[in-house]
Design a protein around this motif. Sequence first.
Motif, PDB file in Angstrom:
ATOM      1  N   LEU A  20      -6.286   4.601   2.934  1.00  0.00           N
ATOM      2  CA  LEU A  20      -4.945   4.764   3.508  1.00  0.00           C
ATOM      3  C   LEU A  20      -3.959   5.159   2.407  1.00  0.00           C
ATOM      4  N   ALA A  21      -4.062   4.493   1.260  1.00  0.00           N
ATOM      5  CA  ALA A  21      -3.148   4.798   0.153  1.00  0.00           C
ATOM      6  C   ALA A  21      -3.308   6.251  -0.290  1.00  0.00           C
ATOM      7  N   ILE A  22      -4.565   6.742  -0.324  1.00  0.00           N
ATOM      8  CA  ILE A  22      -4.784   8.126  -0.753  1.00  0.00           C
ATOM      9  C   ILE A  22      -4.151   9.104   0.232  1.00  0.00           C
ATOM     10  N   SER A  23      -4.400   8.876   1.541  1.00  0.00           N
ATOM     11  CA  SER A  23      -3.817   9.773   2.546  1.00  0.00           C
ATOM     12  C   SER A  23      -2.308   9.806   2.424  1.00  0.00           C
ATOM     13  N   LEU A  24      -1.725   8.633   2.270  1.00  0.00           N
ATOM     14  CA  LEU A  24      -0.268   8.560   2.173  1.00  0.00           C
ATOM     15  C   LEU A  24       0.230   9.290   0.935  1.00  0.00           C
ATOM     16  N   ALA A  25      -0.455   9.091  -0.186  1.00  0.00           N
ATOM     17  CA  ALA A  25      -0.027   9.735  -1.424  1.00  0.00           C
ATOM     18  C   ALA A  25      -0.034  11.250  -1.257  1.00  0.00           C
TER      19      ALA A  25
ATOM     20  N   LEU B 180      -8.039   9.809  -8.582  1.00  0.00           N
ATOM     21  CA  LEU B 180      -7.897  11.071  -7.850  1.00  0.00           C
ATOM     22  C   LEU B 180      -8.053  12.269  -8.787  1.00  0.00           C
TER      23      LEU B 180
ATOM     24  N   LEU C 268      -5.282   4.466  -9.155  1.00  0.00           N
ATOM     25  CA  LEU C 268      -5.606   5.374  -8.055  1.00  0.00           C
ATOM     26  C   LEU C 268      -5.332   6.821  -8.473  1.00  0.00           C
TER      27      LEU C 268
ATOM     28  N   ILE D 187       0.844  -1.204   0.000  1.00  0.00           N
ATOM     29  CA  ILE D 187       0.000   0.000   0.000  1.00  0.00           C
ATOM     30  C   ILE D 187       0.879   1.255   0.000  1.00  0.00           C
TER      31      ILE D 187
ATOM     32  N   VAL E  97       1.640   9.879   9.280  1.00  0.00           N
ATOM     33  CA  VAL E  97       1.006   9.217   8.145  1.00  0.00           C
ATOM     34  C   VAL E  97       0.023  10.132   7.430  1.00  0.00           C
ATOM     35  N   PHE E  98      -0.648  11.016   8.195  1.00  0.00           N
ATOM     36  CA  PHE E  98      -1.732  11.784   7.596  1.00  0.00           C
ATOM     37  C   PHE E  98      -1.358  13.242   7.391  1.00  0.00           C
ATOM     38  N   PRO E  99      -2.006  13.889   6.407  1.00  0.00           N
ATOM     39  CA  PRO E  99      -1.617  15.251   6.058  1.00  0.00           C
ATOM     40  C   PRO E  99      -1.903  16.290   7.149  1.00  0.00           C
TER      41      PRO E  99
ATOM     42  N   ALA F 294       1.149   4.181  -2.853  1.00  0.00           N
ATOM     43  CA  ALA F 294       0.978   5.603  -2.532  1.00  0.00           C
ATOM     44  C   ALA F 294       2.194   6.405  -2.986  1.00  0.00           C
TER      45      ALA F 294
ATOM     46  N   VAL G  53       1.992   7.004  -6.686  1.00  0.00           N
ATOM     47  CA  VAL G  53       0.961   8.003  -6.984  1.00  0.00           C
ATOM     48  C   VAL G  53       1.566   9.389  -6.754  1.00  0.00           C
ATOM     49  N   ALA G  54       2.224   9.534  -5.588  1.00  0.00           N
ATOM     50  CA  ALA G  54       2.822  10.826  -5.240  1.00  0.00           C
ATOM     51  C   ALA G  54       3.924  11.191  -6.222  1.00  0.00           C
TER      52      ALA G  54
END
Lengths: 178, 198, 224
Positions: free
Chosen positions: B137-142, A64, A60, A6, C87-89, A10, A13-14
Amino acid sequence: MTIKDIVYIALFVALTAALGLMPPIAFAGGALPPITAQSLGVMLAGSVLGAKRGGYALLLFVALVAMGFPLLSGGRGGFGVLLGTSGGFILAWPICAAVIGHLVHKNANANIWVTGGMIAFGGILVMYTLGIPWMAVVGKLGLDKSLAIMVAYIPGDLVKVVLATVIARGLRRAYPNI
Amino acid sequence: MLDLYTPGTSMLHRMSPGPKMAALAIAATALFLQESLLVTALAVVAILALYRVANIPMKTALAQIRPLMWIFVIFFAVQWYFSGLTLAAYVVLRLAALILLASLVTLTTRASDMIDSMTRALRLFKPIGVNPDKVSLAISLALRFIPVLGRIATEVREAQKTRGLERSIIAVAMPLAIRAIKMADDVSDAIESRGYRS
Amino acid sequence: MIDLKNVSLSFGDHPVLHNISLSLSERRIAVIGANGSGKSSFARLLNGLALPTSGTVSVDGFDTKKQGKDVRGRVGFVFQNPDNQIVFPVVEEDLAFGMKNLGLDKATIATRTTEILERYDMQHLREHPAHLLSGGQKQLLAISGVLVMAPAYVVLDEPTTLLDLRNKRRIARVLNALDQTIIHVTHDLDQIADYDRVIVIDEGRVACDATPAKAIPFYQELMA
């Protein structure tokens, strides 16, 4: 799918989004797809992560973009872009990443030229095959003109293939367990 | 660029993300399909009015399109040269409208709320093997990784500058890629140690 | 209590730790050692991030190999680089992450979030983008993210290495004020002078295990 998978998805994607922050070279007033570094993200996701994770990463990414996140080069995003002339290329990205990942990982011990060839196949041939007809229809251009226009993009794409090949092989040496 | 959320209590802030996203998708599609300069100009005015409704200053609105100014200028010049002033104005205004509209959604919606509603929508796909929690979770991380990658890139470029290598793409890209993978490995460890069950 | 019995760890055919047996129960424990001595791997064994190649590690009787979930709930882990731990923004979302994983309800999550932000004087940062915090604030957020999960033990792997002196001291004060048992891997010897126990790791073995008064001079001698 593990936590690590995962996180890698991510990351790519970034990475694809971050490559979009490099200024694109646009021409013909945005009627044509701009030359951007972003398809390098597609090639890297496939060649580094393999078919499944690479394909998911780009799926993904496209989701987005469709949701309105301004992740495409030049801060573009939203459903509208996907309907534009370059929509076909963007929608093709997950497929291209999966094709590259499948080929590169199935032939993990291939030499650098073969790896490059496989990345070029997925990142140029497959992408153009899906993107050009879309452009021809949406842009009211016709297939012959669309094909002629796309020739201008080939040198830039070849540079990206070289970069992706070198980076993917380097990463595989540094992290054999990716 | 994605941590755009500006706290507020306006109607647009309180609207739930689902309908907002749907409205964005419909409006963006409509903008793309129409070809009238007048309608496009009116759309820009209407979108700016929505910024007022959301209590977001015009300065913030302008900040959304400022990074693209030079692209606008090029588009405008090229279209003007080849196709005339009307089309040039139309193309640039349409682009501005799309970006302003998409930004308005991000400005008034917390990323976490947006992801939550997408997660809810994704439950529909559970039967075909989609796991909504993992996707969110993958979206938040990205979204978190994008600025971090930018910073790593700057650091690597500065380090290579001292060696006169900042113009070599590989000399910048290779260490960047290796550090990014290292970061991803560390982040997976951190997520695991914070009790996430995969 | 964290118990290590005859623990060895290797990566492939590269041995990292050799036959370590220890019980950790003091409130302030420091782990020191040269770069590459194996002290980070030692820390990672304690919450199951690394699993022993042979021997067992148990936390309050829970085996890290078999009961990883119970172990994670008891042992919080703070990493060197907070950028890799957040982990989160947004600050508030990141604090909620661990608590959501524990299955806590929304009200408890909100209460604990407010508590921790007030304790460290960060209320104004609740909705702040995490990547825009200063280095010291980021590490404090990373530690807070662990503390809101209410662990009995907190393992910290060089949490102050990347910080300036002022922030090093701030984090040291935060650690000293904690009720939990802390196991602190560090290079900052001045922070651990009043700890209960100092473990020196050298080439994968426990070279010294004593009070700071004995272990720190031993370590300085070893590095000379």
